[in-house]
Each structure stands twice: as structure tokens, then as C-alpha cells.
Design a protein around this motif. Structure first.
Motif, mmCIF file in Angstrom:
data_model
loop_
_atom_site.group_PDB
_atom_site.id
_atom_site.type_symbol
_atom_site.label_atom_id
_atom_site.label_comp_id
_atom_site.label_asym_id
_atom_site.label_seq_id
_atom_site.Cartn_x
_atom_site.Cartn_y
_atom_site.Cartn_z
ATOM 1 N N GLY A 56 0.793 -1.035 -0.091
ATOM 2 C CA GLY A 56 0.003 0.003 0.059
ATOM 3 C C GLY A 56 0.837 1.456 -0.079
ATOM 4 O O GLY A 56 1.693 1.388 -0.615
ATOM 5 N N SER A 57 0.669 2.176 1.066
ATOM 6 C CA SER A 57 1.202 3.499 0.901
ATOM 7 C C SER A 57 2.596 3.515 0.766
ATOM 8 O O SER A 57 3.256 2.786 1.460
ATOM 9 C CB SER A 57 0.689 4.018 2.294
ATOM 10 O OG SER A 57 1.428 5.304 2.469
ATOM 11 N N SER A 58 3.032 4.412 0.014
ATOM 12 C CA SER A 58 4.457 4.582 -0.259
ATOM 13 C C SER A 58 4.968 5.810 0.712
ATOM 14 O O SER A 58 6.151 5.858 0.936
ATOM 15 C CB SER A 58 4.638 4.926 -1.760
ATOM 16 O OG SER A 58 4.203 6.011 -2.211
ATOM 17 N N ALA A 59 3.947 6.570 1.158
ATOM 18 C CA ALA A 59 4.208 7.604 2.147
ATOM 19 C C ALA A 59 4.994 7.048 3.528
ATOM 20 O O ALA A 59 5.774 7.331 3.817
ATOM 21 C CB ALA A 59 2.989 8.361 2.321
ATOM 22 N N GLN A 60 4.606 5.817 3.762
ATOM 23 C CA GLN A 60 5.097 5.187 5.010
ATOM 24 C C GLN A 60 6.284 4.286 4.705
ATOM 25 O O GLN A 60 6.792 3.608 5.808
ATOM 26 C CB GLN A 60 4.026 4.534 5.773
ATOM 27 C CG GLN A 60 3.488 3.045 5.078
ATOM 28 C CD GLN A 60 3.031 2.319 6.255
ATOM 29 O OE1 GLN A 60 2.730 2.392 7.158
ATOM 30 N NE2 GLN A 60 2.270 1.090 5.819
ATOM 31 N N LYS A 61 6.693 4.220 3.538
ATOM 32 C CA LYS A 61 7.937 3.343 3.400
ATOM 33 C C LYS A 61 8.966 3.350 4.141
ATOM 34 O O LYS A 61 9.289 2.424 4.809
ATOM 35 C CB LYS A 61 8.263 3.246 1.908
ATOM 36 C CG LYS A 61 9.261 2.328 1.500
ATOM 37 C CD LYS A 61 9.772 2.042 0.131
ATOM 38 C CE LYS A 61 10.676 1.046 -0.264
ATOM 39 N NZ LYS A 61 11.958 1.205 0.758
ATOM 40 N N THR A 85 3.350 0.115 -3.074
ATOM 41 C CA THR A 85 2.453 0.015 -4.434
ATOM 42 C C THR A 85 1.508 1.206 -4.525
ATOM 43 O O THR A 85 0.912 1.430 -5.477
ATOM 44 C CB THR A 85 1.679 -1.137 -4.743
ATOM 45 O OG1 THR A 85 0.696 -1.484 -3.718
ATOM 46 C CG2 THR A 85 2.688 -2.274 -4.841
ATOM 47 N N GLY A 86 1.393 2.149 -3.317
ATOM 48 C CA GLY A 86 0.231 3.017 -3.558
ATOM 49 C C GLY A 86 -0.937 2.634 -2.738
ATOM 50 O O GLY A 86 -1.299 1.451 -2.514
ATOM 51 N N SER A 87 -1.657 3.605 -2.001
ATOM 52 C CA SER A 87 -2.860 3.285 -1.056
ATOM 53 C C SER A 87 -3.921 2.614 -1.803
ATOM 54 O O SER A 87 -4.278 1.478 -1.141
ATOM 55 C CB SER A 87 -3.227 4.350 -0.618
ATOM 56 O OG SER A 87 -2.472 5.175 0.311
ATOM 57 N N GLY A 88 -4.227 2.814 -2.824
ATOM 58 C CA GLY A 88 -5.394 2.368 -3.562
ATOM 59 C C GLY A 88 -5.092 0.902 -4.132
ATOM 60 O O GLY A 88 -5.996 0.199 -3.870
ATOM 61 N N ALA A 89 -3.780 0.602 -4.433
ATOM 62 C CA ALA A 89 -3.473 -0.884 -4.761
ATOM 63 C C ALA A 89 -3.439 -1.620 -3.333
ATOM 64 O O ALA A 89 -3.759 -2.709 -3.579
ATOM 65 C CB ALA A 89 -2.020 -0.700 -5.384
ATOM 66 N N ASP A 196 0.156 7.247 -10.050
ATOM 67 C CA ASP A 196 -0.853 6.066 -9.356
ATOM 68 C C ASP A 196 -1.806 6.586 -8.435
ATOM 69 O O ASP A 196 -1.851 7.620 -7.924
ATOM 70 C CB ASP A 196 0.272 5.113 -8.670
ATOM 71 C CG ASP A 196 1.107 6.148 -7.568
ATOM 72 O OD1 ASP A 196 1.478 6.858 -7.874
ATOM 73 O OD2 ASP A 196 1.278 5.048 -6.603
ATOM 74 N N GLU A 197 -2.697 5.575 -7.909
ATOM 75 C CA GLU A 197 -3.845 6.012 -6.899
ATOM 76 C C GLU A 197 -3.122 6.132 -5.850
ATOM 77 O O GLU A 197 -2.368 5.385 -5.073
ATOM 78 C CB GLU A 197 -4.886 5.070 -6.979
ATOM 79 C CG GLU A 197 -5.992 5.010 -8.147
ATOM 80 C CD GLU A 197 -7.099 4.227 -7.870
ATOM 81 O OE1 GLU A 197 -7.277 3.839 -6.718
ATOM 82 O OE2 GLU A 197 -7.832 4.272 -8.591
ATOM 83 N N SER A 198 -3.210 7.480 -4.863
ATOM 84 C CA SER A 198 -2.479 7.708 -3.804
ATOM 85 C C SER A 198 -3.284 8.462 -2.825
ATOM 86 O O SER A 198 -3.977 9.323 -3.021
ATOM 87 C CB SER A 198 -1.260 8.673 -4.488
ATOM 88 O OG SER A 198 -0.761 9.267 -3.298
ATOM 89 N N GLY A 199 -2.915 7.840 -1.636
ATOM 90 C CA GLY A 199 -3.443 8.669 -0.228
ATOM 91 C C GLY A 199 -3.027 10.074 -0.209
ATOM 92 O O GLY A 199 -3.594 10.949 0.250
ATOM 93 N N LYS A 223 -7.022 9.729 -6.968
ATOM 94 C CA LYS A 223 -6.675 9.988 -8.478
ATOM 95 C C LYS A 223 -6.340 11.380 -8.772
ATOM 96 O O LYS A 223 -7.348 12.070 -8.698
ATOM 97 C CB LYS A 223 -7.467 9.281 -9.448
ATOM 98 C CG LYS A 223 -7.198 9.328 -10.913
ATOM 99 C CD LYS A 223 -7.949 8.288 -11.833
ATOM 100 C CE LYS A 223 -7.444 8.395 -13.262
ATOM 101 N NZ LYS A 223 -6.108 7.679 -13.614
ATOM 102 N N TRP A 224 -5.447 11.750 -9.366
ATOM 103 C CA TRP A 224 -5.195 13.264 -9.805
ATOM 104 C C TRP A 224 -6.089 13.763 -10.820
ATOM 105 O O TRP A 224 -6.264 13.061 -11.725
ATOM 106 C CB TRP A 224 -3.544 13.434 -9.886
ATOM 107 C CG TRP A 224 -3.171 14.655 -10.188
ATOM 108 C CD1 TRP A 224 -2.976 15.278 -11.302
ATOM 109 C CD2 TRP A 224 -3.120 15.718 -9.274
ATOM 110 N NE1 TRP A 224 -2.641 16.800 -11.292
ATOM 111 C CE2 TRP A 224 -2.627 16.990 -9.967
ATOM 112 C CE3 TRP A 224 -3.373 16.034 -7.892
ATOM 113 C CZ2 TRP A 224 -2.587 18.404 -9.284
ATOM 114 C CZ3 TRP A 224 -3.132 17.084 -7.046
ATOM 115 C CH2 TRP A 224 -2.542 18.380 -8.073
ATOM 116 N N THR A 225 -6.517 14.832 -10.279
ATOM 117 C CA THR A 225 -7.463 15.500 -11.261
ATOM 118 C C THR A 225 -6.881 16.979 -11.926
ATOM 119 O O THR A 225 -7.607 17.648 -12.897
ATOM 120 C CB THR A 225 -9.110 15.696 -11.016
ATOM 121 O OG1 THR A 225 -8.735 16.263 -9.681
ATOM 122 C CG2 THR A 225 -9.377 14.304 -10.839
#
Length: 373
Positions: A56-61, A85-89, A196-199, A223-225
């Protein structure tokens, strides 16, 4: 960038990791059941052997890597594999029963999106309630690379217009008005966002939406908009910004520090605020619990105007089953997360770019981890 202790507002660190000192020194390579019962020890004092998978979250890696190192130093037969892999994944893999727990920078959704409710799907997958356990606080930096600009102040409206492509050069009058006395070049602004889908994306857009609703018209989400060029994961946007004069991105403090990126001060209306553990902690201290019982989902006030509070923060949750269908898996998750949440492990991560949570939140997390079965 200084990262100070948060004792000034009566908090203890819930975002740190050092080795399991007592357990590691006395029981390196110990068999399950032989671990120390010290504060840095494993759940009920025992190690597990075998595999534990999460993503999940790469922020906490950078935080979870420290916790894994600490646990595996004490428990040599444990193999903990965390994929950023990112929060969404991570949530998708958790619901699909491909991982034992997920890391997410936003709590499971309780409202339908695309015909699905994450919290309901997670509960169905677990066969029990799924809990959101805040474990790591990651301040989000607006990180930039502009030659000759060492200090930069932004507010929510200007940031929103930059990330929406409406302000396109660094000497734009709106930026200059916030940075009197600073020589700003005519360098084009190059925005980098998470592809990527990201928290992290979700929390950053929540800040823009809450603090500058007239300037940021998009919905919030993973998802970035907005505008810009997409790069995968926190490492991707940080690296891209580092290599681009005029670059700007939103990324966790730890990644900005690793890449020696400068970080904007944020003016919430009470004056510019530098990103530190203490200033981010002031915002976290105002968060309200929205979950019930041991579901510790939090609501953050991104539009805070409290003096000295840095408003762009995220909380990384470990998403777990309250009662695992496989009891052995539940024991493994509980053992590792007890270590991750322990005082010994939590003390060191401020130096890694993470901010502490208030003491009362830390206590609730430790209680919830004890209740996993």
C-alpha cells in the motif's frame, strides 16, 4: 529542515522506529515465544516465524522499513514483505485477500464510489469488521526546485492555481505578493503529480478543496485531477522535481528531505508556517475520530487557521481485520503491529521525516492492536 520534538503540546511520538533494544540484544534469532516483554518487544513477548505480506502507501515506506528491520532483528525467523504500491493498490489487494494488511493514507471509504463501498468490501473479505489503525503521520511538503529561490511562501489559493496550471511562471504576481523581497525568476513552472492512485494525492486535494474552495474546483480522491506530468509513487515525483529547474510537487516530508528539496512555508492566514514535526502535530492534535470503537479513522481539519499549525498532513493507516479467518495470520499481524506501535520503535522516526501523534491516539492504537485476533 529541523524536526523538533512535540513535547510542547503534550504528545508522545507515534511515528518512529529504532531497534527493539531489549528484545534484539537478548533474543536475536530466538524461537517463537522467547521474545522480550519490554516496551519494544513483540505482542505478548513472542515472535512469529514464516511470512507476513502487506502493501500500500508509499508515504510510510521509510517508517515501515524501520519497523520491519527492528522486528526481524529481534525475530530472525520472521519474513515481512511490504510493497509500496500506493494506497489504492494496497486496499484492493487487501480486499482480494492477497495481503495480510494494507497501508493507506486515507481510511476505508464508507460511501459508495463506482458502485462499491470499501469498508463493506473489506468487512466481507475479512468476515469481521475491518479497522483503520493510524500508525504513521506524514506531513506533506509542497517541494520545489527553483534555482536561486531558497525561501518560498505559498497559500492555498496560489498553490491551487499552480497545481491547476493557472499560474505558469515563478515570477507570477500572485507568487511575488507572498514573497516580498525575494527575487523570483521567469522560469516556467513544471508540476509533477502522482500517476498512481495515492492517499497522498487524496490528502493534498482535501487540503486544496478545504482551504481554497474557489480556486480548486475538482473533487478530492486518490486519482489526480489537476494539471502537470504524472510520475509513479513518492520516489517518482521527488526524483523528477529534483531533476527539473522550476519543478514542484506534493510529497511526504521524508522524501523531500532524502532528495534535498526545498519546501514551501504555508500561510494559512495566521502567517507563514514552516513544515516541522511540531507544526504538523498541531494540526493532527485537532483531528476527530470518525470511526467507532477500535476503528480509529480520523477527520483532519485541513482549513485550520491555528497559529503555527502546518495544515497539509496525512495519517497512514494499517488496515486490518479485527478477527482473521486464519488465527495464525491474526497472531502475526498483531505481533508485528504491536512492535510498530510500541514506544521504543516509535521514538526514532522524527529523524526520518515523520511527525508524532497525540498521546491519546497512541494509547488507542496500542489498545486496538491488542484486540486483533
Amino acid at each position: 529542515m529541523s524536526v523538533s520534538r512535540f513535547s510542547a503540546i503534550g504528545a508522545v511520538a507515534l511515528s518512529g522506529a529504532l531497534a527493539l533494544s531489549a528484545c534484539a540484544s537478548e533474543n536475536n534469532g530466538a524461537a517463537p515465544g522467547a521474545g522480550s516483554t519490554a516496551a519494544g518487544g513483540t505482542a505478548s513477548g513472542d515472535c512469529f516465524s514464516g511470512d507476513l505480506k502487506a502493501e500500500g502507501s508509499s508515504a510510510q515506506k521509510n517508517a515501515i522499513d524501520e519497523a520491519i528491520k527492528a522486528y526481524q532483528t529481534a525475530c530472525a525467523d520472521a519474513n515481512i514483505d511490504y510493497q509500496p504500491t500506493g494506497s489504492g493498490a494496497g486496499i484492493k489487494q487487501f480486499i482480494a485477500k492477497q495481503v495480510d494488511f494494507a497501508g493507506s493514507d486515507s481510511a476505508l471509504k464508507t460511501e459508495p464510489k463506482d458502485g462499491k463501498v470499501e469498508a463493506d468490501d473489506a468487512k466481507a473479505s475479512c468476515g469481521s469488521d475491518a479497522w483503520n489503525l493510524p500508525m504513521v503521520t506524514g506531513p506533506i511538503a509542497i517541494a520545489y526546485n527553483v534555482q536561486g529561490v531558497d525561501t518560498l511562501v505559498l497559500d492555498a489559493e496560489v498553490a491551487a492555481k499552480i497545481f491547476d496550471g493557472k499560474i505558469t511562471t515563478w515570477n507570477d504576481p500572485a507568487i511575488a505578493a507572498l514573497n516580498k523581497g525575494v527575487t523570483l525568476p521567469a522560469t516556467p513552472i513544471k508540476v509533477f503529480f502522482r500517476s498512481d492512485e495515492s492517499g497522498t494525492t487524496e490528502n493534498f486535494t482535501k487540503y486544496l478543496k478545504a482551504a481554497a474552495p474557489d480556486a480548486w474546483s475538482y473533487e478530492t480522491g486518490k486519482k489526480w485531477t489537476g494539471k502537470g506530468e504524472g510520475k509513479e509513487k513518492s520516489a517518482g515525483v521527488a526524483t523528477a522535481t529534483k531533476g527539473q529547474d522550476g519543478g514542484i510537487t506534493y510529497v511526504e516530508l521524508s522524501y523531500a528531505q532524502q532528495n534535498s528539496l526545498k519546501m514551501a512555508q504555508i500561510d494559512t492566514g495566521a502567517g507563514p508556517v514552516e513544515l516541522t514535526a511540531e507544526s504538523a502535530g498541531k494540526t493532527i492534535a485537532t483531528a476527530k475520530q470518525t470511526g467507532t470503537g477500535n476503528d480509529l479513522a480520523l477527520k483532519i481539519d485541513y482549513a485550520t487557521k491555528e497559529a503555527g499549525a502546518y495544515p497539509i498532513v496525512l495519517v497512514t493507516y494499517e488496515i486490518v481485520c479485527s478477527k482473521y479467518a486464519d488465527a495464525e495470520t491474526g497472531k502475526k499481524v498483531k505481533s508485528f503491529l504491536k512492535t510498530f506501535a510500541s514506544d521504543d520503535v516509535q521514538k526514532g522516526l522524527e529523524a526520518k521525516g515523520y511527525a508524532p501523534l497525540p498521546a491519546e491516539v497512541a494509547t488507542k492504537v496500542q489498545t486496538a492492536v491488542d484486540a486483533i485476533s
